[in-house]
Design a protein around this motif. Sequence first.
Motif, short mmCIF file in Angstrom:
data_model
loop_
_atom_site.label_atom_id
_atom_site.label_comp_id
_atom_site.label_asym_id
_atom_site.label_seq_id
_atom_site.Cartn_x
_atom_site.Cartn_y
_atom_site.Cartn_z
N LEU A 116 0.85 -1.20 0.00
CA LEU A 116 0.00 0.00 0.00
C LEU A 116 0.88 1.25 0.00
O LEU A 116 0.61 2.22 -0.72
CB LEU A 116 -0.92 0.00 1.23
CG LEU A 116 -1.97 -1.12 1.30
CD1 LEU A 116 -2.69 -1.10 2.65
CD2 LEU A 116 -2.99 -0.99 0.17
N GLU A 117 1.95 1.20 0.79
CA GLU A 117 2.82 2.38 0.89
C GLU A 117 3.49 2.69 -0.44
O GLU A 117 3.57 3.85 -0.87
CB GLU A 117 3.86 2.17 1.99
CG GLU A 117 3.24 2.26 3.38
CD GLU A 117 4.20 1.90 4.51
OE1 GLU A 117 5.40 1.66 4.24
OE2 GLU A 117 3.73 1.84 5.67
N VAL A 118 3.98 1.65 -1.13
CA VAL A 118 4.63 1.87 -2.43
C VAL A 118 3.62 2.49 -3.40
O VAL A 118 3.93 3.44 -4.12
CB VAL A 118 5.21 0.55 -3.00
CG1 VAL A 118 5.69 0.75 -4.43
CG2 VAL A 118 6.34 0.04 -2.12
N ALA A 119 2.40 1.96 -3.40
CA ALA A 119 1.38 2.49 -4.32
C ALA A 119 1.06 3.94 -3.99
O ALA A 119 0.92 4.78 -4.89
CB ALA A 119 0.11 1.63 -4.23
N ILE A 120 0.96 4.26 -2.69
CA ILE A 120 0.61 5.63 -2.29
C ILE A 120 1.73 6.60 -2.65
O ILE A 120 1.49 7.67 -3.21
CB ILE A 120 0.27 5.66 -0.78
CG1 ILE A 120 -1.03 4.91 -0.52
CG2 ILE A 120 0.18 7.11 -0.28
CD1 ILE A 120 -1.30 4.59 0.94
N ILE A 121 2.96 6.20 -2.36
CA ILE A 121 4.09 7.10 -2.67
C ILE A 121 4.18 7.33 -4.17
O ILE A 121 4.40 8.44 -4.64
CB ILE A 121 5.41 6.53 -2.10
CG1 ILE A 121 5.38 6.57 -0.57
CG2 ILE A 121 6.62 7.30 -2.63
CD1 ILE A 121 6.45 5.75 0.10
N ALA A 135 -9.07 1.27 5.73
CA ALA A 135 -8.55 1.90 6.95
C ALA A 135 -7.02 1.88 6.94
O ALA A 135 -6.37 2.87 7.29
CB ALA A 135 -9.10 1.18 8.19
N ARG A 136 -6.43 0.75 6.49
CA ARG A 136 -4.96 0.68 6.48
C ARG A 136 -4.37 1.62 5.44
O ARG A 136 -3.31 2.21 5.65
CB ARG A 136 -4.52 -0.77 6.22
CG ARG A 136 -4.75 -1.67 7.43
CD ARG A 136 -4.05 -3.01 7.30
NE ARG A 136 -4.56 -3.81 6.21
CZ ARG A 136 -3.85 -4.20 5.15
NH1 ARG A 136 -2.57 -3.86 5.05
NH2 ARG A 136 -4.39 -4.92 4.21
N ALA A 137 -5.06 1.77 4.28
CA ALA A 137 -4.53 2.67 3.24
C ALA A 137 -4.61 4.13 3.71
O ALA A 137 -3.69 4.92 3.48
CB ALA A 137 -5.30 2.47 1.94
N ILE A 138 -5.73 4.47 4.37
CA ILE A 138 -5.87 5.85 4.86
C ILE A 138 -4.80 6.13 5.92
O ILE A 138 -4.14 7.18 5.91
CB ILE A 138 -7.30 6.07 5.40
CG1 ILE A 138 -8.29 6.07 4.22
CG2 ILE A 138 -7.39 7.39 6.19
CD1 ILE A 138 -9.76 5.99 4.64
N ARG A 143 0.55 8.46 7.68
CA ARG A 143 1.94 8.23 8.10
C ARG A 143 2.92 8.85 7.12
O ARG A 143 3.94 9.40 7.49
CB ARG A 143 2.22 6.72 8.10
CG ARG A 143 2.04 6.03 9.43
CD ARG A 143 2.73 4.67 9.48
NE ARG A 143 2.57 3.77 8.37
CZ ARG A 143 1.52 2.98 8.13
NH1 ARG A 143 0.47 3.02 8.93
NH2 ARG A 143 1.52 2.16 7.10
N LEU A 144 2.59 8.74 5.82
CA LEU A 144 3.52 9.16 4.78
C LEU A 144 3.31 10.62 4.37
O LEU A 144 4.01 11.12 3.50
CB LEU A 144 3.35 8.28 3.54
CG LEU A 144 3.64 6.78 3.72
CD1 LEU A 144 3.07 5.97 2.57
CD2 LEU A 144 5.13 6.55 3.84
#
Length: 411
Positions: A116-121, A135-138, A143-144
């Motif tokens: 999820l973090e790689v996709a969001i960044i 909830a985890r993606a939000i 966090r990022l």
Amino acid sequence: MKPMGAIPAEFLAPGPLRIAGRSAAEWIDAAGSSPVFVYDVGIATARVARFRAAMPPGLDLHYAIKANPAPPMIAALARLVDGLDVASGGELSLALAEKPAGRISFAGPGKRDAELEVAIIAGATINLESEGEAARAIAAGQRLCATPRLAVRVNPDMELRGSGMKMGGRASPFGVDADRVPALVRRIIKSGADWRGFHIFAGSQALSAEAIIDTQTETLALAGRLADDVGVMPPLVNLGGGFGIPYFPGDVALDVEAVGAALAERLAERAGSLAETRFAIELGRWLVGECGVYLTQVIDRKESRGETFLIVDGGLHHQLAASGNFGTVVKRNYPVAVAAAPYDAPTETVSVVGCLCTPLDRLADRVTLPIAQPGDIIAIFMAGAYGLTASPTAFLGHPQAAEITANVGQS
Ligand SMILES: *Cc1c(COP(=O)(O)O)cnc(C)c1O
């Protein structure tokens, strides 16, 4: 004798088989080993052109790369389609090498926080499969200090009739049950995330235009109701795909033009809550399945209790689907040929079996083929999608198959 599926028209010319202008033996030479998968990008390119001509203007085409993630294939298709759909962090990194993140969407259950973090960044759209994942993606976005791009995959109330793999109308690990979607979308919007819309995928490998048209009609109606309920227009609705290809005897190719004509009508009369929405269709198998041929050499020929077996150097560890062990209930024969056989060669009834020490490894069951000897090359068609990467390649420790992507210049 049992029938086999029809050889795709592109490989039907009488006489020895030619793939992208070369013989099977030349491709094995080029690979340096047998077996080899050869993918003719020219054929996939023609499929994209046919899709564009058949579908209403403005409809986006996405390539679901799990069908064939060979990097040259992704690269070639990335230039032709509007988006890439991925289903793991590994596929995401392959896709990011070929397409801007804004054109990539990431579906699939059980996405890890790190994925999820790689996709969001990167800025790829995450197709959320559950409220927990939302909830985890939000939380990851917070966090990022980045704004996640989030779409909601809907577990629709209906399924795609006649499809090989049904994914709607029942309890499912995929998507959020339709009745719980509006509340989730409101939470996503309230969190400050960039809500990208809906992803509604109801099934795969359907050959009936009527079934696909009905499903698209219901999908559009469902998206309209959900958008109404949310009160915000979805930027994109991914209508799924499910276009099938004719693997087996009696299968009739999908009438894509009929699907496109009906979809144009349905889009013209869509709900006002979808007036400015973009629409996409995501396809894997239909784009690439027919462009691939698996070439494998005969090692041994034997008779047993009145039957003849051709034992080849390949098998289900490379091409599981042809053995009937990947998502099919009844084993039926894929189209198969003896690559170099002349048009009028004498024939016999044989079974083509792989080199694995299991009775499951039967690539063609009692088919009529030109008489073949050790050293001859057997071609198994329909090998462009869910082939090597959908097969248990480590099973029994045989060598990997090579993959060659041909005609890349054509795309
Ligand atoms: C596998 C998959 C596809 C591709 O399906 P095909 O039958 O290869 O067209 C498209 N979308 C989703 C969500 C998938 O899981």
